[in-house]
Design a protein around this motif. Structure first.
Motif, PDB file in Angstrom:
ATOM      1  N   UNK A 230       0.797  -1.225   0.000  1.00 17.97           N
ATOM      2  CA  UNK A 230       0.000   0.000   0.000  1.00 17.97           C
ATOM      3  C   UNK A 230       0.824   1.266   0.000  1.00 17.97           C
ATOM      4  N   UNK A 231       1.991   1.246  -0.658  1.00 18.29           N
ATOM      5  CA  UNK A 231       2.898   2.401  -0.620  1.00 18.29           C
ATOM      6  C   UNK A 231       3.016   3.091  -1.980  1.00 18.29           C
ATOM      7  N   UNK A 232       1.958   2.989  -2.806  1.00 18.63           N
ATOM      8  CA  UNK A 232       2.009   3.639  -4.110  1.00 18.63           C
ATOM      9  C   UNK A 232       2.206   5.152  -3.976  1.00 18.63           C
ATOM     10  N   UNK A 233       1.476   5.756  -3.035  1.00 22.02           N
ATOM     11  CA  UNK A 233       1.580   7.206  -2.851  1.00 22.02           C
ATOM     12  C   UNK A 233       2.979   7.644  -2.478  1.00 22.02           C
ATOM     13  N   UNK A 234       3.613   6.877  -1.597  1.00 19.55           N
ATOM     14  CA  UNK A 234       4.974   7.224  -1.174  1.00 19.55           C
ATOM     15  C   UNK A 234       5.941   7.156  -2.363  1.00 19.55           C
ATOM     16  N   UNK A 235       5.814   6.103  -3.175  1.00 20.16           N
ATOM     17  CA  UNK A 235       6.683   5.971  -4.338  1.00 20.16           C
ATOM     18  C   UNK A 235       6.425   7.075  -5.359  1.00 20.16           C
ATOM     19  N   UNK A 236       5.153   7.456  -5.508  1.00 11.14           N
ATOM     20  CA  UNK A 236       4.846   8.537  -6.446  1.00 11.14           C
ATOM     21  C   UNK A 236       5.428   9.863  -5.978  1.00 11.14           C
ATOM     22  N   UNK A 237       5.434  10.077  -4.648  1.00  8.83           N
ATOM     23  CA  UNK A 237       6.063  11.298  -4.126  1.00  8.83           C
ATOM     24  C   UNK A 237       7.573  11.283  -4.378  1.00  8.83           C
ATOM     25  N   UNK A 238       8.192  10.101  -4.209  1.00  8.90           N
ATOM     26  CA  UNK A 238       9.622   9.979  -4.512  1.00  8.90           C
ATOM     27  C   UNK A 238       9.884  10.240  -5.998  1.00  8.90           C
ATOM     28  N   UNK A 239       8.991   9.670  -6.839  1.00  9.34           N
ATOM     29  CA  UNK A 239       9.145   9.880  -8.285  1.00  9.34           C
ATOM     30  C   UNK A 239       9.038  11.368  -8.623  1.00  9.34           C
ATOM     31  N   UNK A 240       8.100  12.058  -7.964  1.00  5.92           N
ATOM     32  CA  UNK A 240       7.937  13.495  -8.222  1.00  5.92           C
ATOM     33  C   UNK A 240       9.206  14.251  -7.848  1.00  5.92           C
ATOM     34  N   UNK A 241       9.817  13.882  -6.700  1.00  4.88           N
ATOM     35  CA  UNK A 241      11.047  14.567  -6.289  1.00  4.88           C
ATOM     36  C   UNK A 241      12.168  14.345  -7.310  1.00  4.88           C
ATOM     37  N   UNK A 242      12.304  13.092  -7.794  1.00  4.97           N
ATOM     38  CA  UNK A 242      13.327  12.817  -8.797  1.00  4.97           C
ATOM     39  C   UNK A 242      13.059  13.603 -10.079  1.00  4.97           C
ATOM     40  N   UNK A 243      11.806  13.575 -10.536  1.00  5.12           N
ATOM     41  CA  UNK A 243      11.463  14.274 -11.773  1.00  5.12           C
ATOM     42  C   UNK A 243      11.598  15.788 -11.631  1.00  5.12           C
TER      43      UNK A 243
END
Length: 582
Positions: A230-243
């Protein structure tokens, strides 16, 4: 000073002046230099044809139109057509030749890089994210190929057009030419001013792209576990920071390019203003013909058009140089485990395994493995047990030289394994981990990965030994059933059995199973181990396991604790330390 010394000093001075990236690129281009020379000749003739149009316009305005010569008018139109069409055809053909050479360079570079990566040792792959490993094979080589296919021809066209146009302008009107040429250093000064900034920003973009590629590779390969947690949101936030970080680095580069473009465009504006102002005054004064003014203005456009695009070309060149530095960094890596200068063949008769004074540790200061002496006879069946982190897998991996011992030696048949070729050693010693690597393709292609010439009969025999006959019979396509990416259609136990069948086809002298039967139930594991022992009767079998039931199929048990062998017993002898370790 001798002539040889003079040439040596000149070569050293040239190396200091020419950027290392350009020398590296020249080395890559050298095998395809004939393609580039042919392209260069096409572009040279095309650039010469570009001079024809302004000269025809001058002739048309000054002579043909005032004399109302219809025949000459048609000739002028034909010459202009030939100028444009000839230039387009030659430039297109030159671009095709360069593009072909660039694609060949890209293919050659990818194969060289892949071969180089294949030689790097386990320490590199265990400390580098897969995305970072894969990245140089993609964008950096694409940038280098772009340089050869598009950027290099553009630079050549710019240099040729600028040179030929400047010479023709000088012949047409020396005064106007000398009024304009001093503006060219304005561009060179701007380029020098922004050079370091462009280089730094380009390197920053490359670094951010590597980080994003590493995250993306890790994320895509772990989507299902992420969903289960259930950590999709956390990974998406990490992806946003990288992008976001990557976007900021791109924007910084674009800002630098923008200021560079504004600075260099000043030369173009001043040159055109000078031509219109001084040239118009000369026409009024009668010292310059109207046709000469029109031709000169056209030449100025041809002169500064490529210079106007030089900002983008220079920016792309810096990105290419950053990609070259990325590739140079990978090519500079050296494997920690290598073949010896002279390889001793794998022993053909005695493949007893012996550890003599072995010390090994990873990056941590404390040593994790200490084996003063250990001998495993050829054909012996040995279990290695112990708590997590005791060093069981490390001991098994050292036997295949995934790592080299820090001190001491591991010998097979009395020969130090460091004196054997890696390929020869790993054909003789087969190491199977808990999670086997299987490939996209059919069941048969996965089995034949180690022996491409194995017959269907041999495949079915191996399948029968690991008790996969019923599974293969249930497949619609039998041996040719496609298993999906990473054999995702198989269960954990089926994957392990398939890997064991592949190991049987390899016919190793030493077979090491590192939890390679952990997904099988006790009865299936016992059956498979009995079949392996019977089929590979002369081979040494070493099994790393946590199961007490595994010990019954083996004749010797080694207990490891904190990197040391604390017990060496037969499983039929009561030993509490063995039972506790299991």
């Amino acid at each position: 000073m001798s002539l040889r010394c003079w040439f040596t000093k000149r070569e050293a001075a040239l190396r200091l002046r020419v950027p290392g990236e350009l020398r590296w690129l020249t080395k890559q281009i050298r095998p395809f230099v004939a393609w580039h020379v042919a392209s260069f000749l096409c572009m040279t003739v095309g650039s010469l044809l570009a001079l024809l149009t302004p000269l025809v316009l001058k002739w048309l305005i000054d002579q043909v139109l005032p004399q109302r010569e219809t025949g000459l008018l048609l000739l002028a139109a034909l010459l202009i057509f030939l100028s444009y069409q000839g230039r387009t055809a030659l430039t297109s053909f030159g671009n095709y030749l360069t593009l072909t050479a660039a694609q060949k360079i890209g293919l050659r570079l990818r194969m060289e890089l892949l071969r180089h990566l294949d030689r790097l040792s386990a320490d590199y792959y265990e400390s580098t994210p897969p995305g970072a490993v894969m990245y140089p094979l993609k964008e950096p080589i694409e940038e280098v190929a772009y340089f050869g296919s598009d950027l290099l021809p553009a630079i050549l066209r710019m240099c040729l057009t600028t040179s030929f146009t400047a010479v023709t302008m000088l012949a047409l009107s020396p005064v106007l030419t000398f009024a304009i040429l001093p503006l060219i250093p304005l561009f060179l000064v701007a380029r020098h001013h922004f050079r370091n900034k462009l280089s730094t920003d380009s390197d920053s973009v490359q670094t951010k792209l590597v980080e994003w590629n590493g995250f993306l590779e890790e994320h895509i390969s772990s989507v299902l576990p992420i969903q289960l947690l259930g950590q999709e949101g956390r990974q998406e936030r990490r992806a946003f920071r990288f992008l976001a970080s990557t976007t900021r680095s791109y924007l910084a580069l674009f800002r630098t390019v923008g200021w560079f473009t504004v600075s260099t465009s000043m030369a173009v504006v001043l040159a055109m203003s000078a031509v219109i102002g001084y040239g118009g005054w000369s026409v009024i004064a009668g010292t310059l013909s109207l046709g000469s003014l029109v031709a000169f203005y056209t030449f100025v456009t041809q002169l500064f058009d490529p210079l106007s695009g030089a900002a983008e070309l220079y920016s792309r060149a810096q990105r290419t140089f950053a990609s070259i530095r990325q590739l140079q960094g990978v090519f500079a890596l050296r494997p920690s485990v290598t073949d010896p200068p002279v390889c001793i063949p794998f022993p053909s008769l005695d493949w007893g395994l012996e550890f003599v004074g072995v010390e090994f540790g990873y990056e941590r200061p404390a040593r994790t493995l200490h084996i003063p002496t250990l001998r495993i006879a050829a054909g012996e069946r040995v279990a290695i047990v112990g708590e997590n982190g005791a060093g069981k897998s490390t001991l098994a991996r050292l036997a295949t030289r995934l790592y080299d011992v820090k001190s001491g030696a591991i010998q097979i048949g009395g020969v130090d394994i460091r004196e054997m070729g890696l390929k020869d050693l790993r054909c003789g010693v087969c190491y199977l981990p808990r999670d086997p690597v299987l490939f996209e393709g059919s069941l048969a292609s996965n089995l034949r990965f180690v022996r491409p010439g194995a017959s269907d009969r041999e495949l079915r025999e191996a399948i029968e030994l690991v008790d996969l006959t019923d599974m293969v019979a249930a497949f619609p396509d039998g041996l040719h059933q496609r298993l999906g990416p990473d054999a995702c259609q198989l269960s954990g136990g089926q994957r392990q059995r398939l890997a064991l069948a592949r190991a049987i086809l390899q016919r190793p002298q030493v077979l090491i199973l590192d939890e390679a039967t952990s997904c099988l139930d006790s009865a299936s594991e016992a059956l498979v181990l009995r079949n392996l022992s019977a089929h590979l009767s002369a081979s040494t079998l070493i099994v790393v396991s946590h199961r007490a039931s595994t010990l019954s199929a083996l004749s010797r048990v080694l207990v490891l604790s904190a990197g040391r062998i604390t017990a060496d017993r037969s499983p039929h002898v009561s030993n509490r330390r063995v039972e506790k370790a299991v």
